[in-house]
Every structure is written in structure tokens, then in C-alpha cells.
Design an enzyme around this catalytic site. Structure first.
Site, PDB file in Angstrom:
ATOM      1  N   LYS A 104       0.905  -1.201   0.066  1.00 18.21           N
ATOM      2  CA  LYS A 104      -0.091   0.013   0.026  1.00 18.21           C
ATOM      3  C   LYS A 104       0.696   1.235  -0.137  1.00 18.21           C
ATOM      4  CE  LYS A 104      -4.290   0.774   0.090  1.00 18.21           C
ATOM      5  NZ  LYS A 104      -5.624  -0.327  -0.197  1.00 18.21           N
ATOM      6  N   GLY A 216     -24.429   4.009   1.849  1.00 18.38           N
ATOM      7  CA  GLY A 216     -23.448   4.476   0.984  1.00 18.38           C
ATOM      8  C   GLY A 216     -23.674   4.022  -0.376  1.00 18.38           C
ATOM      9  N   GLY A 218     -22.019   5.135  -3.140  1.00 18.55           N
ATOM     10  CA  GLY A 218     -20.892   5.454  -3.987  1.00 18.55           C
ATOM     11  C   GLY A 218     -20.648   4.318  -5.221  1.00 18.55           C
ATOM     12  N   ASN A 219     -19.616   4.338  -5.675  1.00 18.66           N
ATOM     13  CA  ASN A 219     -19.494   3.318  -6.794  1.00 18.66           C
ATOM     14  C   ASN A 219     -19.665   1.861  -6.314  1.00 18.66           C
ATOM     15  OD1 ASN A 219     -17.265   1.236  -7.592  1.00 18.66           O
ATOM     16  ND2 ASN A 219     -17.625   2.288  -9.393  1.00 18.66           N
ATOM     17  N   GLY A 221     -21.556   0.852  -3.422  1.00 17.53           N
ATOM     18  CA  GLY A 221     -22.917   0.682  -3.036  1.00 17.53           C
ATOM     19  C   GLY A 221     -23.834   0.668  -4.277  1.00 17.53           C
ATOM     20  N   TYR A 222     -23.476   1.608  -5.075  1.00 16.44           N
ATOM     21  CA  TYR A 222     -24.322   1.738  -6.287  1.00 16.44           C
ATOM     22  C   TYR A 222     -24.628   0.325  -6.962  1.00 16.44           C
ATOM     23  CZ  TYR A 222     -26.402   2.951 -11.079  1.00 16.44           C
ATOM     24  OH  TYR A 222     -27.063   2.871 -12.323  1.00 16.44           O
TER      25      TYR A 222
END
Ligand code: NAD
Length: 395
Positions: A104, A216, A218-219, A221-222
Site C-alpha cells: 500500500k 453509502g 457510491g461506486n 454501493g450503487y
């Protein structure tokens, strides 16, 4: 430090070590990253002044394949955070059985305060500082918090200039035009949906009667919601940072977490289910789509309450899995259709779920630590795979 993420990551390893065959030296080795690289990145800002940004890359373990992990741009990035996140990447890749280790990176910066030109200079400076340690078969970065295909494109370009050849497999999350994969946008949400389908099978749930709340949209969750609705599940509540909706009525994010639904899907931020609200959770199952949405204390409370919380290292691994597909396509120079990507993702997610579930079923009633929860089951699978690979290499 109380909430030091790296200390948490090390504690988890000690906890899992009780269940696998591991010697003291190997245990000590996997509790530390192989190396932590640091740099001060100098950037000439638009106003002509030079600013210095602290940057990190932690390479945790590469016994199963090249290091793999994103690069985040955030004011809260720290050495402890990147070390912890690199450790968790090792376990995530091992849980789903893709041939990578874990790493990371990050830069301490609030990217919203930078112009596009400054961001480009910063991204190129990051690559200049660490390029000797990156490569398709060394360490493969990707987007993370506040980074996207835009930064990946600059970094790829800078890397290729430095090494003097084209090497698209050195970085993933690229735009399609530069060798990105079909299906990457949907990948994480779709991977979570495959986990939901497997859970439905394992617990013999009735899809049409199964209610779901998603925190949420967002990308991640959608796409989770899109696939779940299409398959016939009842998505009854959703939220974003401004609040949510339950059966047509407005609710807060706190209320969403405590709804009487079958499946709760935290898909926004870390530390959402804590020791303070874990007792109030009414869902029977949790599918962790965000990274770290359940704190270690909450995890224990949920387990005691009989709530089955499926861990992030399994549920949101669809993202890194399609990154792996991107890398495989880049390295072979042959590209797949979206349908092929989805079918291959399903195979990997289904297998990983079954492997984690089998360990969970066999160890959930053990007297040790009050029985194994699904997170520990996934860690047992992952750490054991890494330790075996290390042993084979004679490390
Ligand atoms: P995103 O930025 O697209 O969406 C985040 C969503 O969360 C937004 O809708 C935002 O409004 C909402 N949100 C923010 N604060 C909230 C709050 N307090 N309560 C409710 N909602 C809130 O991010 P994303 O890419 O969808 O990622 C979501 C999570 O999934 C993160 O934890 C991320 O680390 C993890 N994740 C993402 C991927 C990926 O491929 N995008 C892969 C693995 C893990």
C-alpha cells in the site's frame, strides 16, 4: 497508541496463529512488512514556491506473487496506516486466491487543495521516487482513496519514461484507452453481490423476501444495489453522506444501521459499527463492502449476538480481482469482453466464499475465543496460504 491500525493488524495475526501451523520466526516475519519506503516529494507549486509532501510505500509480503496495493492521497495518511493496509492486502489477495502479495502507498496531502498541474507533478514525483521498486512482476499499484485512472495514467507514463519500455501491467485501474479492463467499474459491487448470492444459498434464504439496507451509494454501493435489485432482493433502505431513505421516509445514517432488515451492507466508510452501536444492530447478516466498517470490539459483540458478519477481505475483493484480470490481460496483450470478466469474477468469488464458509462452519463452535467468526475464518485461510508459500520458498 490506542487505535493504531498497524497494532490492530498485528493483533489479528496473533489471533489467527492459534489456528494454523506456524513457527515463531515466520510469525514474527508476517507481523512486519518486508520493507517500508519513504520519500519527501518536492513539488514546484503554481505560485512558484516549492512544497514538500511525505510519501510512503509499504511492501508487506510477496511470497504468493508480486506486491499489490493502491496509492491514497489523504491528509491522514501515516506510516502506521500504510503498513496496516499493506498487511490487509496480503490477506485479501490470499483469501480470494489471486497470485499477489500485499502492499500500500500514500501521500500526506489534501488533493482538493491542489490544481491539476500540481497533482500531476506530485503523481510523477511519487513514481520517480519509488520506480525501482515497482514493476509488473515486482509491485503493482492501483487507485485508492482520492486517486483514480487519472493519476494512474500519469504514473504509468512517468514509469515508462524512466525504464525506457512499455509495461502496462505495472499499474492497474487504468482507463480503458491505456489498457484498463472491461468491468472494473462494476467489479467491487458485483463481487459483493456474488457473495450475497452464495450466502442466500448457504442459509437457504428466499431472495424475494430478503430485505437489504445499504449505507453509502457510491461506486461500490450503487453497483451492489443494481445487481441485487435485478436478482429480486428487496433493497428497502439506502443512504449517502447527506442521509438516507427507508421505505420512502427520510432517515439518518445512524438509523439506517439499526434497521430491522435481513442484510446490512456498509459500503461507505471505516469504523461505522462500533462497540457503541453494535448492540443495536438488528440485521441477521452483514456484508462488509467498505474497508474496515466494523471495529474489532464490535466484531466480538456481533458474533456473540449471532449476527453473521462477512468480512471486507472477502466481500470487497472483487475490485482487486478485476485488477488482477487487468494485469493478466496487459501481460498477455489479449483483451476480454465484459461478460468474460464477469464470469471469471463469479468463479473466483464463489470459490472464495465456499472456502471461507467451510472453515467458519467447522470452527464456529470451538471453545477458543468463543468460536471463530467469518473474519477469523477468512484470515485462517489467507494466513495459512501465505505461510505455506513462504515455507515452500524456504523463507
Ligand atoms: P465512493 O466515494 O464512490 O462512495 C462513497 C459513498 O459513501 C458516497 O455515496 C458517499 O456519499 C457515502 N458516504 C460518505 N460518508 C458517509 C456516511 N457518513 N454515511 C453514509 N454514507 C456516506 O467510494 P467507493 O469507491 O464506493 O468506496 C466505498 C468503500 O468501499 C470504501 O471503504 C472503499 O475503501 C471500499 N472499497 C472500494 C473499492 C472500489 O473498487 N471502489 C474496492 C474495495 C473497497
Amino acid at each position: 497508541m490506542k487505535n493504531d491500525p498497524f497494532l490492530n493488524a498485528q493483533k489479528q495475526i496473533d489471533n489467527v496463529a492459534k489456528f494454523i501451523e506456524i513457527d515463531k520466526r515466520t510469525l514474527a516475519k508476517i507481523k512486519q512488512p518486508d520493507r517500508v519506503l519513504k520519500a519527501d516529494l518536492k513539488v514546484k507549486m503554481d505560485n512558484g514556491k516549492t512544497r514538500i509532501f511525505k510519501a510512503f510505500r509499504s511492501q508487506h509480503n510477496n511470497s504468493r506473487g508480486p506486491y499489490k496495493g493502491g496509492i491514497r492521497y489523504h491528509a491522514n495518511v501515516s506510516e502506521s496506516e500504510v503498513k496496516a493496509l499493506s498487511t490487509w492486502m496480503t490477506w485479501k489477495c490470499a483469501t480470494v486466491g489471486i497470485p499477489y502479495g500485499g502492499s500500500k502507498g500514500g501521500i500526506i496531502v489534501d488533493p482538493k487543495t491542489l490544481s491539476q498541474t500540481e497533482l500531476e507533478k506530485l503523481s510523477r514525483a511519487y513514481m520517480r521516487a519509488f520506480h525501482k521498486h515497482f514493476g509488473a512482476f515486482k509491485d503493482v499499484p492501483a487507485p485508492d482513496v482520492n486517486t483514480s485512472g487519472v493519476e494512474m495514467s500519469w504514473m504509468l507514463d512517468e514509469y515508462e519514461k524512466l525504464v525506457g519500455h512499455q509495461e502496462p501491467g505495472m499499474i492497474t485501474g487504468k482507463p480503458l484507452e491505456l489498457g484498463g479492463s472491461q468491468g472494473r467499474t462494476e467489479a467491487t459491487g458485483l463481487g459483493g453481490f456474488y457473495v450475497l448470492e452464495q450466502l442466500t444459498k448457504a442459509k437457504k434464504l428466499n431472495k424475494k423476501k430478503t430485505t437489504i439496507a445499504v449505507q453509502g451509494v457510491g461506486n461500490v454501493g450503487y453497483w451492489f444495489i443494481e445487481f441485487a435489485k435485478k436478482a429480486g432482493y428487496q433493497v428497502v433502505a439506502w443512504s449517502n453522506s447527506k442521509g438516507g431513505e427507508y421505505k420512502g421516509k427520510k432517515i439518518t445514517n445512524e438509523e439506517l444501521l439499526e434497521l430491522p432488515v435481513d442484510v446490512l451492507v456498509p459500503a461507505a466508510l471505516e469504523n461505522q459499527i462500533t462497540k457503541d452501536n453494535a448492540v443495536k444492530i438488528k440485521a441477521k447478516y452483514i456484508i462488509e463492502m467498505a474497508n474496515g466498517p466494523v471495529t474489532p470490539e464490535a466484531d466480538e459483540i456481533l458474533h456473540k449476538k449471532g449476527i453473521i458478519s462477512l468480512p471486507d477481505v472477502l466481500c470487497n475483493a472483487g475490485g482487486v480481482t478485476v485488477s488482477y484480470f487487468e494485469w493478466a490481460q496487459n501481460n498477455s496483450g489479449y483483451y476480454w469482453t465484459k461478460d468474460e470478466v464477469f464470469a471469471k469474477l463469479k468463479e473466483i468469488m464463489d470459490t472464495a466464499f465456499k472456502e471461507v464458509w467451510k472453515i467458519y462452519q467447522s470452527k464456529k463452535s470451538l471453545p477458543v475465543s468463543g468460536g471463530v467468526n467469518p473474519r477469523t475464518a477468512a484470515y485462517i485461510l489467507a494466513v495459512d496460504r501465505v505461510v505455506k508459500a513462504m515455507r515452500l520458498r524456504g523463507r
